[in-house]
Design a protein around this motif. Structure first.
Motif, PDB file in Angstrom:
ATOM      1  N   PRO A  22      75.420  71.222  14.013  1.00  0.00           N
ATOM      2  CA  PRO A  22      76.010  70.526  15.161  1.00  0.00           C
ATOM      3  C   PRO A  22      75.849  71.338  16.441  1.00  0.00           C
ATOM      4  O   PRO A  22      75.751  72.566  16.408  1.00  0.00           O
ATOM      5  N   GLY A  23      75.831  70.635  17.560  1.00  0.00           N
ATOM      6  CA  GLY A  23      75.685  71.285  18.851  1.00  0.00           C
ATOM      7  C   GLY A  23      76.891  72.140  19.199  1.00  0.00           C
ATOM      8  O   GLY A  23      77.961  72.030  18.593  1.00  0.00           O
ATOM      9  N   SER A  24      76.725  72.976  20.180  1.00  0.00           N
ATOM     10  CA  SER A  24      77.798  73.890  20.578  1.00  0.00           C
ATOM     11  C   SER A  24      79.014  73.150  21.137  1.00  0.00           C
ATOM     12  O   SER A  24      80.116  73.693  21.154  1.00  0.00           O
ATOM     13  N   ASP A  25      78.827  71.920  21.557  1.00  0.00           N
ATOM     14  CA  ASP A  25      79.940  71.145  22.098  1.00  0.00           C
ATOM     15  C   ASP A  25      80.631  70.279  21.037  1.00  0.00           C
ATOM     16  O   ASP A  25      81.538  69.513  21.348  1.00  0.00           O
ATOM     17  N   ALA A  26      80.244  70.441  19.780  1.00  0.00           N
ATOM     18  CA  ALA A  26      80.823  69.642  18.695  1.00  0.00           C
ATOM     19  C   ALA A  26      82.287  70.000  18.489  1.00  0.00           C
ATOM     20  O   ALA A  26      82.696  71.152  18.661  1.00  0.00           O
ATOM     21  N   THR A  27      83.045  69.011  18.075  1.00  0.00           N
ATOM     22  CA  THR A  27      84.462  69.241  17.803  1.00  0.00           C
ATOM     23  C   THR A  27      84.622  70.052  16.513  1.00  0.00           C
ATOM     24  O   THR A  27      83.684  70.168  15.710  1.00  0.00           O
ATOM     25  N   ARG A  28      85.825  70.551  16.316  1.00  0.00           N
ATOM     26  CA  ARG A  28      86.127  71.312  15.105  1.00  0.00           C
ATOM     27  C   ARG A  28      85.902  70.430  13.870  1.00  0.00           C
ATOM     28  O   ARG A  28      85.357  70.880  12.869  1.00  0.00           O
ATOM     29  N   LEU A  29      86.305  69.171  13.957  1.00  0.00           N
ATOM     30  CA  LEU A  29      86.135  68.253  12.837  1.00  0.00           C
ATOM     31  C   LEU A  29      84.658  68.036  12.519  1.00  0.00           C
ATOM     32  O   LEU A  29      84.250  68.088  11.351  1.00  0.00           O
ATOM     33  N   VAL A  30      83.856  67.818  13.516  1.00  0.00           N
ATOM     34  CA  VAL A  30      82.414  67.618  13.306  1.00  0.00           C
ATOM     35  C   VAL A  30      81.811  68.863  12.669  1.00  0.00           C
ATOM     36  O   VAL A  30      81.039  68.769  11.700  1.00  0.00           O
ATOM     37  N   ARG A  31      82.152  70.036  13.166  1.00  0.00           N
ATOM     38  CA  ARG A  31      81.628  71.279  12.580  1.00  0.00           C
ATOM     39  C   ARG A  31      82.059  71.408  11.128  1.00  0.00           C
ATOM     40  O   ARG A  31      81.277  71.794  10.260  1.00  0.00           O
ATOM     41  N   ARG A  32      83.324  71.040  10.844  1.00  0.00           N
ATOM     42  CA  ARG A  32      83.849  71.157   9.478  1.00  0.00           C
ATOM     43  C   ARG A  32      83.112  70.211   8.529  1.00  0.00           C
ATOM     44  O   ARG A  32      82.741  70.591   7.421  1.00  0.00           O
ATOM     45  N   ARG A  50      89.493  64.915   1.263  1.00  0.00           N
ATOM     46  CA  ARG A  50      90.207  64.053   2.198  1.00  0.00           C
ATOM     47  C   ARG A  50      89.467  63.968   3.522  1.00  0.00           C
ATOM     48  O   ARG A  50      89.299  62.893   4.089  1.00  0.00           O
ATOM     49  N   THR A  51      88.977  65.100   3.992  1.00  0.00           N
ATOM     50  CA  THR A  51      88.234  65.123   5.258  1.00  0.00           C
ATOM     51  C   THR A  51      86.972  64.281   5.151  1.00  0.00           C
ATOM     52  O   THR A  51      86.702  63.440   6.010  1.00  0.00           O
ATOM     53  N   LEU A  52      86.193  64.491   4.111  1.00  0.00           N
ATOM     54  CA  LEU A  52      84.941  63.746   3.949  1.00  0.00           C
ATOM     55  C   LEU A  52      85.192  62.249   3.771  1.00  0.00           C
ATOM     56  O   LEU A  52      84.499  61.426   4.367  1.00  0.00           O
ATOM     57  N   ILE A  53      86.191  61.906   2.987  1.00  0.00           N
ATOM     58  CA  ILE A  53      86.498  60.491   2.762  1.00  0.00           C
ATOM     59  C   ILE A  53      87.000  59.852   4.052  1.00  0.00           C
ATOM     60  O   ILE A  53      86.577  58.753   4.412  1.00  0.00           O
ATOM     61  N   SER A  54      87.861  60.534   4.760  1.00  0.00           N
ATOM     62  CA  SER A  54      88.387  59.990   6.016  1.00  0.00           C
ATOM     63  C   SER A  54      87.282  59.758   7.035  1.00  0.00           C
ATOM     64  O   SER A  54      87.360  58.839   7.848  1.00  0.00           O
ATOM     65  N   GLN A  55      86.254  60.580   6.975  1.00  0.00           N
ATOM     66  CA  GLN A  55      85.121  60.435   7.892  1.00  0.00           C
ATOM     67  C   GLN A  55      84.010  59.564   7.294  1.00  0.00           C
ATOM     68  O   GLN A  55      82.945  59.414   7.892  1.00  0.00           O
ATOM     69  N   GLN A  56      84.254  59.031   6.099  1.00  0.00           N
ATOM     70  CA  GLN A  56      83.322  58.156   5.397  1.00  0.00           C
ATOM     71  C   GLN A  56      81.945  58.790   5.211  1.00  0.00           C
ATOM     72  O   GLN A  56      80.902  58.176   5.426  1.00  0.00           O
TER      73      GLN A  56
END
Length: 141
Positions: A22-32, A50-56
Motif C-alpha cells: 500500500p502507498g504511504s498515504d494508506a490508512t492503518r486498516l488498509v496496511r493491516r 474479523r478484519t478480513l471478513i469485515s473488509q470482505q
C-alpha cells in the motif's frame, strides 16, 4: 472445509493477484489488511479473521476458518466485543455463503441455539442481523 488444507499458504498465494504494497498515504486498516494477506492462514487469529471478513477480503478462504471458531465459541470476542466475529460473518453478502451451504447451515444452528442472554449483550441491531441470517433463504442455484 477443504480449504483448511491450505493453512500453510497465504491469501496472496490462494487469492491472486498478489496485492501491491500500500502507498504511504494508506490508512492503518488498509496496511493491516495488506499485511494479513501475507500471513499463512493457519496463523490468522480471530481478530485477523474479523478484519478480513469485515473488509470482505478473500471470503472463500476466511469464512471457513471463522466458522470453525464460531462453532465452538459463537460469542468469541475477536477484538471489540463478545460476538463481533459472529456478526462480521453473518453480515457478509449472501452470495459468499453460496459455496458453503453446509457451513451456513451449521452456523444457523449455532445462532438459533444462542441463549437470549447472549444475544442481549450484543450491540443494538445485532439480534435483527442474526435473525436475518437465519431467515435468509437458501440459494436457488
Amino acid at each position: 472445509m477443504d480449504r483448511l488444507l491450505h493453512l500453510g499458504r497465504t491469501l496472496d498465494e490462494l487469492d491472486p493477484p498478489r496485492w501491491a504494497t500500500p502507498g504511504s498515504d494508506a490508512t492503518r486498516l488498509v496496511r493491516r489488511v495488506h499485511e494479513l494477506r501475507r500471513v499463512p492462514l493457519g496463523e490468522l487469529g480471530p481478530e485477523d479473521l474479523r478484519t478480513l471478513i469485515s473488509q470482505q477480503v478473500a471470503l472463500s478462504h476466511v469464512l471457513p476458518l471463522a466458522v470453525r471458531l464460531l462453532l465452538d465459541e459463537p460469542m468469541l470476542d475477536a477484538c471489540f466485543y463478545a460476538g463481533d466475529l459472529l456478526l462480521a460473518a453473518v453480515n457478509v453478502p449472501a452470495s459468499a455463503w453460496d459455496v458453503f451451504p453446509d457451513l451456513r447451515t451449521r452456523l444457523r444452528t449455532v445462532i438459533v441455539a444462542l441463549p437470549d442472554v447472549a444475544v442481549a449483550i450484543l450491540p443494538r441491531g445485532a439480534a435483527e442481523e442474526l435473525t436475518r441470517f437465519v431467515a435468509r433463504p437458501e440459494s436457488l442455484h
